[in-house]
Design a protein around this motif. Structure first.
Motif, mmCIF file in Angstrom:
data_model
loop_
_atom_site.group_PDB
_atom_site.id
_atom_site.type_symbol
_atom_site.label_atom_id
_atom_site.label_comp_id
_atom_site.label_asym_id
_atom_site.label_seq_id
_atom_site.Cartn_x
_atom_site.Cartn_y
_atom_site.Cartn_z
ATOM 1 N N PRO A 93 0.828 -1.210 0.000
ATOM 2 C CA PRO A 93 0.000 0.000 0.000
ATOM 3 C C PRO A 93 0.862 1.260 0.000
ATOM 4 O O PRO A 93 1.699 1.447 0.868
ATOM 5 N N TRP A 94 0.651 2.118 -0.984
ATOM 6 C CA TRP A 94 1.439 3.338 -1.137
ATOM 7 C C TRP A 94 0.560 4.548 -0.893
ATOM 8 O O TRP A 94 -0.604 4.573 -1.252
ATOM 9 N N ILE A 95 1.154 5.567 -0.316
ATOM 10 C CA ILE A 95 0.536 6.888 -0.221
ATOM 11 C C ILE A 95 1.512 7.853 -0.870
ATOM 12 O O ILE A 95 2.681 7.909 -0.497
ATOM 13 N N VAL A 96 1.054 8.574 -1.877
ATOM 14 C CA VAL A 96 1.927 9.514 -2.581
ATOM 15 C C VAL A 96 1.754 10.902 -1.976
ATOM 16 O O VAL A 96 0.678 11.258 -1.502
ATOM 17 N N PHE A 97 2.839 11.680 -1.959
ATOM 18 C CA PHE A 97 2.762 13.018 -1.387
ATOM 19 C C PHE A 97 3.710 13.950 -2.107
ATOM 20 O O PHE A 97 4.644 13.526 -2.789
ATOM 21 N N ALA A 101 4.999 19.261 -6.985
ATOM 22 C CA ALA A 101 4.989 17.825 -6.697
ATOM 23 C C ALA A 101 3.689 17.420 -5.999
ATOM 24 O O ALA A 101 3.207 16.301 -6.156
ATOM 25 N N GLY A 102 3.102 18.341 -5.238
ATOM 26 C CA GLY A 102 1.806 18.084 -4.630
ATOM 27 C C GLY A 102 0.715 17.950 -5.670
ATOM 28 O O GLY A 102 -0.152 17.082 -5.574
ATOM 29 N N ALA A 103 0.763 18.795 -6.668
ATOM 30 C CA ALA A 103 -0.195 18.687 -7.766
ATOM 31 C C ALA A 103 -0.011 17.361 -8.500
ATOM 32 O O ALA A 103 -0.988 16.716 -8.890
ATOM 33 N N LEU A 104 1.224 16.938 -8.658
ATOM 34 C CA LEU A 104 1.501 15.666 -9.320
ATOM 35 C C LEU A 104 0.985 14.497 -8.489
ATOM 36 O O LEU A 104 0.431 13.538 -9.032
ATOM 37 N N TRP A 163 -2.748 14.349 -8.943
ATOM 38 C CA TRP A 163 -3.047 13.818 -10.275
ATOM 39 C C TRP A 163 -2.818 12.309 -10.320
ATOM 40 O O TRP A 163 -3.624 11.575 -10.885
ATOM 41 N N PHE A 164 -1.726 11.842 -9.701
ATOM 42 C CA PHE A 164 -1.421 10.417 -9.697
ATOM 43 C C PHE A 164 -2.547 9.632 -9.026
ATOM 44 O O PHE A 164 -2.955 8.576 -9.520
ATOM 45 N N GLN A 165 -3.061 10.146 -7.913
ATOM 46 C CA GLN A 165 -4.144 9.460 -7.211
ATOM 47 C C GLN A 165 -5.400 9.402 -8.070
ATOM 48 O O GLN A 165 -6.112 8.408 -8.073
ATOM 49 N N LEU A 166 -5.684 10.483 -8.806
ATOM 50 C CA LEU A 166 -6.854 10.493 -9.681
ATOM 51 C C LEU A 166 -6.667 9.572 -10.884
ATOM 52 O O LEU A 166 -7.597 8.882 -11.302
ATOM 53 N N LYS A 167 -5.469 9.562 -11.436
ATOM 54 C CA LYS A 167 -5.201 8.787 -12.651
ATOM 55 C C LYS A 167 -5.016 7.301 -12.365
ATOM 56 O O LYS A 167 -5.446 6.458 -13.147
ATOM 57 N N PHE A 168 -4.375 6.959 -11.230
ATOM 58 C CA PHE A 168 -4.055 5.573 -10.909
ATOM 59 C C PHE A 168 -4.552 5.210 -9.501
ATOM 60 O O PHE A 168 -3.750 4.895 -8.618
ATOM 61 N N PRO A 169 -5.852 5.228 -9.268
ATOM 62 C CA PRO A 169 -6.355 4.945 -7.917
ATOM 63 C C PRO A 169 -6.086 3.508 -7.476
ATOM 64 O O PRO A 169 -6.066 3.230 -6.280
ATOM 65 N N LEU A 181 -3.271 1.988 -7.755
ATOM 66 C CA LEU A 181 -1.874 1.829 -7.365
ATOM 67 C C LEU A 181 -1.537 2.477 -6.026
ATOM 68 O O LEU A 181 -0.467 2.225 -5.481
ATOM 69 N N SER A 182 -2.409 3.330 -5.506
ATOM 70 C CA SER A 182 -2.108 3.996 -4.236
ATOM 71 C C SER A 182 -3.370 4.083 -3.388
ATOM 72 O O SER A 182 -4.481 4.129 -3.902
ATOM 73 N N HIS A 183 -3.166 4.122 -2.085
ATOM 74 C CA HIS A 183 -4.295 4.227 -1.155
ATOM 75 C C HIS A 183 -4.683 5.666 -0.885
ATOM 76 O O HIS A 183 -5.770 5.922 -0.389
ATOM 77 N N GLY A 184 -3.796 6.607 -1.164
ATOM 78 C CA GLY A 184 -4.124 7.992 -0.892
ATOM 79 C C GLY A 184 -3.068 8.945 -1.406
ATOM 80 O O GLY A 184 -2.039 8.536 -1.943
ATOM 81 N N SER A 185 -3.339 10.222 -1.217
ATOM 82 C CA SER A 185 -2.438 11.255 -1.689
ATOM 83 C C SER A 185 -2.481 12.423 -0.712
ATOM 84 O O SER A 185 -3.543 12.785 -0.203
ATOM 85 N N LEU A 186 -1.318 13.001 -0.456
ATOM 86 C CA LEU A 186 -1.213 14.218 0.351
ATOM 87 C C LEU A 186 -0.572 15.284 -0.528
ATOM 88 O O LEU A 186 0.582 15.144 -0.942
ATOM 89 N N ALA A 187 -1.335 16.310 -0.839
ATOM 90 C CA ALA A 187 -0.856 17.385 -1.701
ATOM 91 C C ALA A 187 -0.810 18.675 -0.894
ATOM 92 O O ALA A 187 -1.835 19.313 -0.674
#
Length: 65
Positions: free
Chosen positions: A10-14, A19-22, A25-31, A33-39
């Protein structure tokens, strides 16, 4: 987590600023592949024709010693 499939890794991207915008976007594009995103301070409305930056670079060139 809210309908997300169980992942082996389980990955959380931040990210901060662009990089926050990215990360958002990653969370929206590849839900899947990740459990969440902190922007933090992510750009939410990009300015495509931002000539003021170019003018600042022209007016204040970098001085090399």
């Amino acid at each position: 987590m809210n309908g997300s499939p169980q992942l082996e890794n389980p990955w959380i991207v931040f990210g901060i600023s662009y990089a926050g915008a990215l990360s958002a976007w990653f969370q929206l594009k590849f839900p899947h592949l990740s459990h969440g995103s902190l922007a933090s301070s992510g750009v939410v409305q990009a300015v495509f024709d931002f000539t003021a930056f170019d003018e600042q670079v022209l007016l204040h060139p970098i001085i090399k010693f």
